[in-house]
Design a protein around this motif. Sequence first.
Motif, PDB file in Angstrom:
ATOM      1  N   SER A   1       0.836  -1.200   0.000  1.00 50.05           N
ATOM      2  CA  SER A   1       0.000   0.000   0.000  1.00 50.05           C
ATOM      3  C   SER A   1       0.870   1.248   0.000  1.00 50.05           C
ATOM      4  CB  SER A   1      -0.903   0.026   1.235  1.00 50.05           C
ATOM      5  OG  SER A   1      -1.699  -1.132   1.315  1.00 50.05           O
TER       6      SER A   1
ATOM      7  N   SER B   1      -0.199   3.869   1.583  1.00 48.68           N
ATOM      8  CA  SER B   1      -0.509   4.399   2.915  1.00 48.68           C
ATOM      9  C   SER B   1       0.106   3.510   3.985  1.00 48.68           C
ATOM     10  CB  SER B   1      -2.038   4.441   3.086  1.00 48.68           C
ATOM     11  OG  SER B   1      -2.407   4.316   4.434  1.00 48.68           O
TER      12      SER B   1
ATOM     13  N   HIS C   1      -2.780   1.723   6.071  1.00 50.97           N
ATOM     14  CA  HIS C   1      -3.423   0.619   5.353  1.00 50.97           C
ATOM     15  C   HIS C   1      -2.461  -0.549   5.207  1.00 50.97           C
ATOM     16  CE1 HIS C   1      -5.148  -1.675   1.982  1.00 50.97           C
ATOM     17  NE2 HIS C   1      -6.311  -1.213   2.420  1.00 50.97           N
ATOM     18  N   ASN C   2      -1.190  -0.265   4.943  1.00 52.05           N
ATOM     19  CA  ASN C   2      -0.227  -1.355   4.777  1.00 52.05           C
ATOM     20  C   ASN C   2      -0.076  -2.147   6.078  1.00 52.05           C
ATOM     21  OD1 ASN C   2       1.582  -2.290   2.530  1.00 52.05           O
ATOM     22  ND2 ASN C   2       3.097  -2.210   4.168  1.00 52.05           N
TER      23      ASN C   2
ATOM     24  N   ASN D   1      -3.158  -4.234   6.614  1.00 53.30           N
ATOM     25  CA  ASN D   1      -3.309  -5.282   5.606  1.00 53.30           C
ATOM     26  C   ASN D   1      -2.268  -6.379   5.762  1.00 53.30           C
ATOM     27  OD1 ASN D   1      -4.669  -6.369   3.364  1.00 53.30           O
ATOM     28  ND2 ASN D   1      -3.199  -5.464   1.943  1.00 53.30           N
TER      29      ASN D   1
ATOM     30  N   VAL E   1       5.652   0.366   5.013  1.00 55.17           N
ATOM     31  CA  VAL E   1       5.807   0.338   3.551  1.00 55.17           C
ATOM     32  C   VAL E   1       7.231  -0.060   3.166  1.00 55.17           C
ATOM     33  CG1 VAL E   1       5.806   1.771   1.471  1.00 55.17           C
ATOM     34  CG2 VAL E   1       3.930   1.972   3.135  1.00 55.17           C
TER      35      VAL E   1
ATOM     36  N   ALA F   1      -1.628  -0.473  -3.614  1.00 54.08           N
ATOM     37  CA  ALA F   1      -2.974  -0.182  -3.126  1.00 54.08           C
ATOM     38  C   ALA F   1      -3.027   1.233  -2.543  1.00 54.08           C
ATOM     39  CB  ALA F   1      -3.374  -1.201  -2.065  1.00 54.08           C
ATOM     40  N   THR F   2      -4.228   1.735  -2.379  1.00 54.44           N
ATOM     41  CA  THR F   2      -4.510   3.090  -1.856  1.00 54.44           C
ATOM     42  C   THR F   2      -3.721   4.166  -2.597  1.00 54.44           C
ATOM     43  OG1 THR F   2      -2.858   2.958  -0.047  1.00 54.44           O
ATOM     44  CG2 THR F   2      -5.099   2.197   0.441  1.00 54.44           C
ATOM     45  N   SER F   3      -3.547   3.991  -3.893  1.00 52.37           N
ATOM     46  CA  SER F   3      -2.794   4.979  -4.671  1.00 52.37           C
ATOM     47  C   SER F   3      -3.526   6.308  -4.801  1.00 52.37           C
ATOM     48  CB  SER F   3      -2.512   4.435  -6.079  1.00 52.37           C
ATOM     49  OG  SER F   3      -1.498   3.462  -6.061  1.00 52.37           O
TER      50      SER F   3
ATOM     51  N   CYS G   1      -6.668   6.942   1.045  1.00 49.90           N
ATOM     52  CA  CYS G   1      -6.670   5.908   2.082  1.00 49.90           C
ATOM     53  C   CYS G   1      -7.853   6.124   3.018  1.00 49.90           C
ATOM     54  CB  CYS G   1      -5.361   5.960   2.864  1.00 49.90           C
ATOM     55  SG  CYS G   1      -5.340   4.902   4.329  1.00 49.90           S
TER      56      CYS G   1
ATOM     57  N   THR H   1      -8.256   1.456  -3.968  1.00 49.45           N
ATOM     58  CA  THR H   1      -8.643   0.316  -3.153  1.00 49.45           C
ATOM     59  C   THR H   1     -10.024   0.439  -2.531  1.00 49.45           C
ATOM     60  OG1 THR H   1      -6.299   0.080  -2.680  1.00 49.45           O
ATOM     61  CG2 THR H   1      -7.802  -1.186  -1.305  1.00 49.45           C
TER      62      THR H   1
ATOM     63  N   CYS I   1     -11.718  -4.532  -0.922  1.00 48.89           N
ATOM     64  CA  CYS I   1     -10.636  -4.648   0.053  1.00 48.89           C
ATOM     65  C   CYS I   1     -11.158  -5.275   1.343  1.00 48.89           C
ATOM     66  CB  CYS I   1     -10.043  -3.276   0.339  1.00 48.89           C
ATOM     67  SG  CYS I   1      -8.703  -3.306   1.551  1.00 48.89           S
TER      68      CYS I   1
END
Length: 318
Positions: A113, A115, A118-119, A122, A127, A153-155, A158, A189, A250
Motif C-alpha cells: 500500500s 498508505s 493501510h499497509n 493489511n 511500507v 494499493a490506496t494509490s 486511504c 482500493t 478490500c
Amino acid sequence: MAPEQPTDDDLPATVRIREVGPRDGFQNEPERIATDDKVALIDRLVRTGIDRIELTSFVRPDVIPQLADAEEVLRRIDVPEGVSRSVLVPNERGLDRALPLRERFDEVGVFLSASETHNRKNVNRAVQESLAGIAPVVARAQAEGLHVEAVIATSFGCPYEGDVDPARVREIAGELAAMGVTEIGFGDTTGMANPRQVRRFFADAAAALPGVLLTAHFHNTRGQGLANAVAALEAGCTSFESSFGELGGCPVPKGATGNIATEDLVSMLHEMGVATGIDLRALLDASRAVQGVLGRPLGSHTLVAGPIDWHRDAGAPA
C-alpha cells in the motif's frame, strides 16, 4: 460485437484487461466456493477472449480460507495458448508454494500500500518493510522467467489517512521499477479516486516511469469506477484490471465494495470504439453462471440490462 465507429484521436485503439475475479473477487465471498466451480468458471472465462487472468493467491490458508485450494485450482484448469495466467504471492513463502507449479502460470503479482496505516492493517508491515520483502520475490520470479506486476494499493486515497500524496506513490513505484518490475498497477482500493485526479495521476506517472506498463485498478465503491477508467484511458492508459459481476473489495476497511465489473468496462469501451478482444455476450454468460453458484444477483449493470446491441437488433430481447 461492438458497433463500428472511429476511435477518437486522443484515445488508445485497443486495451488489455486482466480479469481478477477468480482471486480478487472470490477472496471476499463469505461462503466457501467449491473448487469444481472455480475451475469451471476459469475455464469458461478464458474462452471469452480474455487474455490475462489472475487465477488465485498463495496467501496463508488461515488468512484467506477461500483461496486455500490454490494448488488444486492451478493443476486442474484448462487455459488455452495465448492467455497469460497470473497468481498473487504475498511474500517468499507464497512464492515457494507457487513455484512447484511454475508451468501452470506466467505472471506473478506482488503488492503493498502507499498508505502506512493501510499497509500495516493489511500485512502488518511498514511500507519500506514491504518493499524490502518484495525485492527478493521479484528477483526470484524473474529468474524463473516470470513477468512481475506490482500493485500499489490506496494509490488515490486511504480510508484511514485520507489523501495520499501522488509524489509518494510515484516514489514507491520508482523503487519497484528499480528492482526490475516492468508493470505497476495503481489501485483505488476503496473507491476514493475522481476522474480529474486520475487523469493527472496517469499523465504524471507515465512521464516519471518510462518503459513501465501502467495498469489501472479501480473499485466502484462510490459509483465512479467507470468514469475513472475513462480518465485513465484519456491519459493514455492501455491496461486495466476488473472483476466479473463487480465482485471483490478490500478486506480491511468496512464498506469497501467491489471492483469495476468487467462486463461494464468492456461494454463501455466497445461503445467508445476501443477494442478489448473480449466477447461480451460470452462474458455475460459466464457471470450468469457465477450468479447460480453464489445464489444471488451480481452488481454488474450490463448483466441486468444486456448489451446495447441487443436493443439495436429488433429480433433480440428488449
